[in-house]
Design an enzyme around this catalytic site. Structure first.
Site, PDB file in Angstrom:
ATOM      1  N   GLU A  52      75.540 -31.411  79.005  1.00  0.00           N
ATOM      2  CA  GLU A  52      75.706 -30.651  80.245  1.00  0.00           C
ATOM      3  C   GLU A  52      75.532 -29.158  79.997  1.00  0.00           C
ATOM      4  OE1 GLU A  52      78.942 -33.956  80.423  1.00  0.00           O
ATOM      5  OE2 GLU A  52      77.734 -32.922  78.911  1.00  0.00           O
ATOM      6  N   CYS A  77      83.384 -34.619  79.499  1.00  0.00           N
ATOM      7  CA  CYS A  77      84.671 -34.565  78.791  1.00  0.00           C
ATOM      8  C   CYS A  77      85.630 -33.622  79.509  1.00  0.00           C
ATOM      9  CB  CYS A  77      84.471 -34.151  77.338  1.00  0.00           C
ATOM     10  SG  CYS A  77      83.736 -32.519  77.124  1.00  0.00           S
ATOM     11  N   ARG A 213      65.067 -42.397  52.048  1.00  0.00           N
ATOM     12  CA  ARG A 213      64.057 -41.726  51.233  1.00  0.00           C
ATOM     13  C   ARG A 213      62.660 -41.801  51.840  1.00  0.00           C
ATOM     14  NH1 ARG A 213      66.841 -45.077  48.295  1.00  0.00           N
ATOM     15  NH2 ARG A 213      65.124 -46.495  47.857  1.00  0.00           N
ATOM     16  N   GLU A 288      73.830 -54.609  54.257  1.00  0.00           N
ATOM     17  CA  GLU A 288      72.570 -55.064  53.670  1.00  0.00           C
ATOM     18  C   GLU A 288      72.764 -56.100  52.559  1.00  0.00           C
ATOM     19  OE1 GLU A 288      69.620 -52.198  52.729  1.00  0.00           O
ATOM     20  OE2 GLU A 288      69.864 -51.078  54.589  1.00  0.00           O
TER      21      GLU A 288
END
Length: 346
Positions: A52, A77, A213, A288
């Site tokens: 905003e 907020c 990477r 993973e």
């Protein structure tokens, strides 16, 4: 409808913050006058100005907002955090109308921003494209509503269902299942999440760095489950390229960029590991491997997405089996690999 059109533009803007704003939500903002877009903004980086503010700052300081409408995909907020309350700014600018997609379920906000706007006499509409907004900020809503990070399970398997060759070949490339395109995509995913988790055996077998990477992006926090502290400090996951969290049953003092948490490995992952990560403010984790960790998370049903690569041209004679998951009929091609994506229906 123009209302939905402007909100979808908010989604497009918000998505530019993926990987940069967590644990904050991704937020985009559009300001219109006479139904014409006059300013746009999005939350660019955690700790910096909200969407905003960035949109309002596109306009002159003496601009008359009394006939303007502000569209935003998450409730403004109402509390002082790293930046001042956006609801107060909107009220001070005297906007005519505010259109909101989702109510913020962070208890610090939780409807207070909308209440402030309405009490100030600003027409405030909520619930526009609500489901799409929740999907966009699935990490944020999971973190606040389920009190744990959003969990993505990722693995690769051969055509005959092995996740790993056994025994491993001394030639590292012979153990790879996916192609270069898929490897780059995984690094892109890592850059989008706050944490990356693996078990002890994965670190021992692969000595992975678990960083980004192959693409531009921020390294996730490395999260290692090492029950008996078997891992030596010279392994790549302990280098200084990213922070590392180790969960163990042993006593160990924190050292440099490595934090140790002592937990009971007999407890459910939600009650031990994920609670700690929630306390750390880590809103999303990509897991993973290895097979034991994946099986455990699936069995306890504390996952949100699965991303499964299948190399249709590769078979291992012997190996460790991948989790037994019924793959959907639809898939995407990732180079020569097939990529299946599954959402947890629960």
């Amino acid at each position: 409808m123009n209302t939905e059109k402007h909100m979808r533009r908010c989604f497009e803007l918000a998505a530019k913050g993926l990987g940069s704003v967590a644990p904050n939500p991704m937020v985009g903002c559009v300001i219109t006058k006479d139904n014409q877009v006059i300013a746009e903004g999005f939350h660019v980086k955690y700790g910096e100005a909200h969407a905003e503010v960035n949109a309002i700052n596109q306009l002159p300081s003496d601009f008359n907002f009394s006939d303007a409408t502000l569209y935003v995909n998450l409730e403004p907020c109402a509390h002082q955090g790293k930046t001042p309350p956006c609801a107060d700014l909107i009220i001070n600018k005297k906007f005519k109308k505010v259109v909101v997609c989702n109510v913020d379920t962070n208890p610090l906000v939780g409807g207070k921003g909308i209440e402030k706007l309405r009490n100030a006499g600003i027409e405030t509409v909520t619930g526009v494209l609500e489901n799409e907004g929740r999907e966009l900020n699935k990490r944020f809503f999971t973190f606040h509503e389920l009190k744990r990070p959003y969990i993505i399970l990722k693995w690769a398997q051969t055509a005959n269902g092995f996740i790993c060759r056994k025994p491993l070949s001394d030639i590292k490339e012979d153990n790879w299942i996916t192609g270069e395109y898929s490897k780059k995509l995984v690094h892109q995913w890592r850059a989008q999440e706050q944490g990356i988790m693996v078990g002890t055996n994965t670190v021992v077998n692969d000595d992975p760095e678990l960083t980004v990477r192959l693409v531009e992006g921020k390294n996730p926090v490395r999260i290692i489950l090492d029950k008996d502290l078997k891992l030596s400090s010279d392994l790549a996951v302990f280098n200084n390229k990213a922070r590392t969290i180790v969960f163990t049953e042993q006593n160990k003092d924190n050292s440099g960029n490595v934090t140790y948490y002592k937990i009971n490995f007999n407890d459910k992952i939600q009650d031990s590991v994920l609670n700690h990560l929630h306390h750390e403010g880590i809103s999303s984790v990509i897991i993973e491997g290895g097979a034991k960790l994946l099986h455990s998370v699936i069995e306890q049903n504390c996952w949100d997405e699965m991303r499964i690569f299948v190399n249709p041209e590769l078979n291992f004679k012997n190996g460790i089996s991948a989790p037994k998951i019924k793959l959907p009929e639809s898939f995407e091609l990732s180079g020569k690999d097939k990529l299946y994506q599954i959402k947890n229906p629960h």
